[in-house]
Motif scaffolding. Structure first.
Motif, PDB file in Angstrom:
ATOM      1  N   ARG A 181       0.834  -1.198   0.000  1.00 27.07           N
ATOM      2  CA  ARG A 181       0.000   0.000   0.000  1.00 27.07           C
ATOM      3  C   ARG A 181       0.874   1.255   0.000  1.00 27.07           C
ATOM      4  NH1 ARG A 181      -4.957  -0.481   2.808  1.00 27.07           N
ATOM      5  NH2 ARG A 181      -5.100   1.802   2.551  1.00 27.07           N
ATOM      6  N   GLU A 182       0.366   2.290  -0.634  1.00 28.07           N
ATOM      7  CA  GLU A 182       0.989   3.606  -0.513  1.00 28.07           C
ATOM      8  C   GLU A 182       0.546   4.226   0.803  1.00 28.07           C
ATOM      9  OE1 GLU A 182       1.642   6.100  -3.977  1.00 28.07           O
ATOM     10  OE2 GLU A 182       0.397   4.728  -5.159  1.00 28.07           O
ATOM     11  N   PRO A 183       1.279   5.227   1.309  1.00 27.73           N
ATOM     12  CA  PRO A 183       0.938   5.799   2.615  1.00 27.73           C
ATOM     13  C   PRO A 183      -0.406   6.521   2.595  1.00 27.73           C
ATOM     14  CG  PRO A 183       2.655   7.086   1.537  1.00 27.73           C
ATOM     15  CD  PRO A 183       2.478   5.861   0.720  1.00 27.73           C
ATOM     16  N   ASP A 184      -1.117   6.388   3.670  1.00 25.11           N
ATOM     17  CA  ASP A 184      -2.381   7.092   3.876  1.00 25.11           C
ATOM     18  C   ASP A 184      -2.461   7.440   5.352  1.00 25.11           C
ATOM     19  OD1 ASP A 184      -4.741   8.286   3.291  1.00 25.11           O
ATOM     20  OD2 ASP A 184      -5.869   6.441   2.897  1.00 25.11           O
ATOM     21  N   LYS A 185      -3.062   8.547   5.655  1.00 21.94           N
ATOM     22  CA  LYS A 185      -3.075   9.057   7.028  1.00 21.94           C
ATOM     23  C   LYS A 185      -3.590   8.007   8.008  1.00 21.94           C
ATOM     24  CE  LYS A 185      -4.257  13.216   9.617  1.00 21.94           C
ATOM     25  NZ  LYS A 185      -4.941  14.538   9.561  1.00 21.94           N
TER      26      LYS A 185
END
Length: 265
Positions: A12-16
């Motif tokens: 996954r790409e970063p997400d808050k």
């Protein structure tokens, strides 16, 4: 910086608010999604497990976005030493592409050239583009029509203008006798001139103020990105006493077509 982390078995790409696992060292990662830096994953203790890391830029992301996510940040491990590194791109056909923004020493550069077996460098040349001057377009230096000629260059391999010497004329070691200089206007080079006029102007003599010698001497291909529709491949023509260094235009869409159109099977 890290773009992809393992989150519940998926990259996954970063997400808050997300937490993940580093694909390299299997330690915890935290998503960094602030308003200033490019969103990325960070190790909880702040240091990247891959000491070859560099800050992520929008330029990096724009290039990576041309490739399948499964080809991005591929982990390479040396089974003997345990050393591992993240390749920016690794294609199914075994080509590694590194997008480099920061300056590297020649020693750092060659250590990476040795680590990755089939490596291509794409270098962000926009920060130093004003230091490079395109002097003039030249015929293809690798043309067989030029096999019996040598380009006039300085000791670093760069040429200020197109001048050629014949290999067939005997060398006279007398400073009072200058060797004949050939140009495309000479009848001996008529075929070369005709080939040059018919073809695309894709080869360039250049100068480089405060040149970065590592890129000029790299054992792996280096392509400079000035932010336009071309890449400029630093090429070398072997000749005596000094090789010729020149730039070859490569259309970005052709480069991407070659390295993105590769089936996973």
């Amino acid at each position: 910086m890290i773009r992809y982390a393992n989150v519940d078995g998926q990259l996954r790409e970063p997400d808050k608010g997300l937490k993940g696992i580093c694909p390299g060292c299997n330690k915890s990662l935290t998503a960094k999604c602030g308003p200033i830096k490019i969103h990325h994953w960070a190790h909880e203790r702040g240091s990247d497990c891959d000491h070859w890391w560099e800050p992520m830029t929008q330029w990096h992301l724009d290039w990576q976005n041309n490739f399948a996510p499964a080809w991005c940040e591929v982990i390479f491990r040396d089974e003997q030493s345990g050393e591992f590194h993240r390749a920016d791109i690794h294609t199914p056909k075994g080509v590694t592409i590194e997008f480099q923004h920061s300056t590297l020493s020649f020693e750092e550069l060659e250590s990476r050239n040795s680590f990755y077996k089939k490596l291509i460098w794409v270098v962000n040349a926009q920060p130093f583009k004003e230091q490079i001057t395109f002097i003039e377009a030249i015929p293809n230096p690798q043309s067989m029509l030029l096999a019996n000629f040598t380009f006039s260059v300085d000791a670093t391999g760069l040429a200020k203008f197109l001048q050629l010497y014949s290999k067939e004329e005997p060398r006279v070691y007398d400073p009072r006798i200058l060797p004949r200089i050939y140009s495309l206007n000479d009848p001996e080079l008529q075929e070369v001139a005709e080939e040059y006029e018919k073809g695309e102007k894709r080869y360039w003599l250049f100068s480089w103020k405060n040149k970065r010698s590592g890129w000029l001497e790299s054992s792996a291909p280096v392509l400079l990105d000035f932010g336009d529709e071309f890449l400029y491949w630093i090429k070398k023509r072997m000749q005596k006493p000094f090789p010729l260094l020149y730039l070859q235009e490569v259309k970005k869409n052709e480069f991407l077509a070659k390295y993105t159109n590769q089936p996973d099977s």
